[in-house]
Design an enzyme around this catalytic site. Structure first.
Site: not given
Ligand code: PA5
Length: 421
Positions: A282, A303, A412
Site C-alpha cells: 500500500e 515443496h 472502496k
Molecule cells: O491502511 C489503510 O488505509 C487501509 O488498509 C485501511 O486500514 C482499511 O481499508 C480499513 O479502513 P478503516 O479503518 O477506515 O475501516
C-alpha cells in the site's frame, strides 16, 4: 547492528548483488530521513509515537483489557487492512506468551465477506461469554460494517440492549464518522485512531494495542522495543540499518527486481509477513512504480514454490526473516532414520534454511537476511518500527508518497456504488 547496545534485529546484505552501489543513494537517504523526522509531513506521527506516547492512554488501554478479561472468554476483533493486520500479526506471533493468564480467546471478523466464515464464527460463539471490538478509522468500511452489524445483533439477542452496549468496544476517528456518532449515542467505551497516522502504520496506537493487550501481551514491552529501535535509528543520519535496507531494496528495484518475497521458517511469523505485504504494497505501489511484496512460508512452500525460485524468472529478490532463538524445541525420535534421529527439529529447520540459501546463491539470487533475536513483545515492537521506517524511506527513494492509498479509496468507492445500484 554491531554498534548497538540493545539486542536488536540486524540485517545481512552480503548476499545481495550490486551492494557496492548502495552508497550512491546516501544523499537522498539523508534528505529522506530528515524529512521523515521533521514532523512536517502528513501522516508521520508514528515516527515519534514510541518515544512520546500518551502514558495515560496506555494505562486506560491496560485497565480496559483487564475489565474485558473479567467480562468474557471470547473477544472478537472486527476490522480489516490497517485496522486488523497489525494486531493479528502480534497476537498470532505472541499469544503463547499469555498462555498461563486468564485471557479470552481472540477471534477475528470483518476481514472477509464470506457468509460461511461468519456463520461458523457465530456458531462458535454461541456458548461463550462474548465481547467485541470494532476498529475502523472511517467507520464506513463495508466488511467491518457487515460484521459489526451481525455481531451486534448476536449480542443483543444474548444479553439484551444494555448488556450489548457494555460489551462493545470501539476504536475509531476521534470526531468524525458514523461509528463515532454511534459511540457517542450508545455510550460504548472507545479509543481514538490517531489523526496523523495511517492504518498500516497504526499498530502501536490503540488500533493494535487494545486487542493485543486483551490477548495478554505486554504492550509496554512492545512500545519499549519500538522506542529503542527509534532511538538507535535516529542516531544515524541515514537511519542506520533501516536506511541501508531501503537503499538495497531501491538498488535491486533499479536492477529489475520488481518482486520481494518475504520468507520465514517459523509459522508464528505468517501474519507478520501479511502485515509486511500491506505495509509495503500500500505504501509503494503507486504511479506505475513499486516492488510487489509477496510472502512464502518455509519449509512448507519449498515443496510448492521452491522450483520457481530455483529456476524460474528471476524478477524477484528474497528477504529472509530468520529467528535466532526459537522458544521451544523437540528431539527427533530414532525411528526417523539415520540422518534425522537425535537431531533437534530446529536444527533441521536451520539446515533447511542453510541449504536453500546455498542453492539460491548458486543461481545468483539476491537475498537479504533479517536476523530476529527472539519472538517476544519487545522484539515485535522493534520489528514494527524498523520495517515502518524502511518502508517510508523506500517510498521516498522511489519518489512516491508512502502515506496515502488512493487506490484503496478508489475501489472502496466503486464497491459502494455497485451496492447502491
Ligand atoms: O491502511 C489503510 O488505509 C487501509 O488498509 C485501511 O486500514 C482499511 O481499508 C480499513 O479502513 P478503516 O479503518 O477506515 O475501516
Amino acid at each position: 547492528m554491531s554498534s548497538l547496545e540493545i539486542e536488536a534485529l540486524s540485517i545481512d546484505l552480503s548476499m545481495v548483488e550490486g551492494m557496492g552501489h548502495i552508497k550512491k543513494h546516501e544523499k537522498k537517504l539523508i534528505k529522506s530521513w530528515a524529512k521523515l523526522k521533521s514532523g512536517a509531513e502528513a501522516f508521520t506521527d508514528w515516527v515519534d509515537l514510541p518515544l512520546h506516547y500518551d502514558k495515560e492512554e496506555i494505562r486506560k488501554i491496560k485497565q480496559t483489557a483487564q475489565h474485558i478479561h473479567k467480562q468474557c472468554n471470547a473477544f472478537v476483533v472486527i476490522g480489516i487492512g490497517g485496522s486488523y493486520l497489525g494486531a493479528r500479526a502480534a497476537i498470532e506471533m505472541l499469544h503463547s506468551e499469555s498462555e498461563s493468564k486468564n485471557v479470552p480467546k481472540v477471534y477475528f471478523a470483518g476481514n472477509n465477506l464470506s457468509g460461511t466464515y461468519h456463520c461458523e464464527l457465530l456458531e462458535a460463539l454461541e456458548d461463550k461469554e462474548v465481547c467485541i471490538c470494532v476498529i475502523s478509522k472511517s467507520g464506513t468500511t463495508t466488511e467491518t460494517s457487515v460484521a459489526f452489524a451481525l455481531l451486534k445483533e448476536f449480542l443483543i439477542k444474548k444479553y439484551g440492549k444494555k448488556g450489548c452496549r457494555e460489551r462493545i468496544y470501539a476504536v475509531t476517528d476521534q470526531k468524525r464518522g458514523i461509528l463515532r456518532c454511534e459511540v457517542e449515542e450508545e455510550g460504548y467505551q472507545s479509543f481514538a485512531v490517531p489523526q496523523d497516522i495511517g492504518g498500516r502504520y497504526s499498530v502501536l496506537s490503540a488500533v493494535g494495542l487494545l486487542p493485543i493487550a486483551v490477548a495478554g501481551i505486554d504492550i509496554r514491552e512492545m512500545l519499549d522495543g519500538a522506542a529503542d529501535m527509534a532511538t538507535v535509528l535516529a542516531k544515524s543520519e541515514t537511519a542506520g540499518e533501516a536506511g541501508k535496507l531501503a537503499a538495497a531494496r531501491n538498488e535491486l528495484y533499479q536492477n529489475g527486481k520488481v518482486i520481494e518475497i518475504f520468507e520465514c521458517y517459523e509459522p508464528k511469523l505468517y501474519f507478520f509477513t501479511e502485515w509486511l505485504k500491506q505495509l509495503f504494497g500500500e505504501s509503494e505501489g503507486k504511479e506505475g512504480k513499486g516492488i510487489f511484496p509477496s510472502a512464502l512460508q518455509f519449509s512448507t512452500e519449498l515443496h510448492s514454490m521452491g522450483q520457481f525460485l530455483q529456476q524460474g524468472n528471476q524478477i524477484f529478490f528474497e528477504t529472509i526473516l530468520s529467528l535466532q532463538n526459537p522458544k521451544k524445541d523437540l528431539k527427533v525420535p530414532k525411528s526417523a532414520g539415520e540422518f534425522l534421529a537425535g537431531r533437534s527439529i530446529n536444527e533441521i529447520n536451520n539446515a533447511a534454511m542453510a541449504g536453500v540459501i546455498k542453492a539460491h546463491q548458486k543461481e545468483g539470487i539476491s537475498m537479504i537476511k533479517v536476523d530476529i533475536p527472539f519472538l517476544n513483545a519487545y522484539h515485535f515492537g522493534q520489528m514494527v518500527y524498523f520495517f515502518e521506517t524502511t518502508c517510508a524511506l523506500s517510498g521516498y527513494l522511489l519518489g512516491i508518497n508512502p502515506f496515502d492509498q488512493p487506490g484503496v479509496d478508489s475501489y472502496k468507492l466503486e464497491m459502494r456504488k455497485a451496492l447502491t445500484k
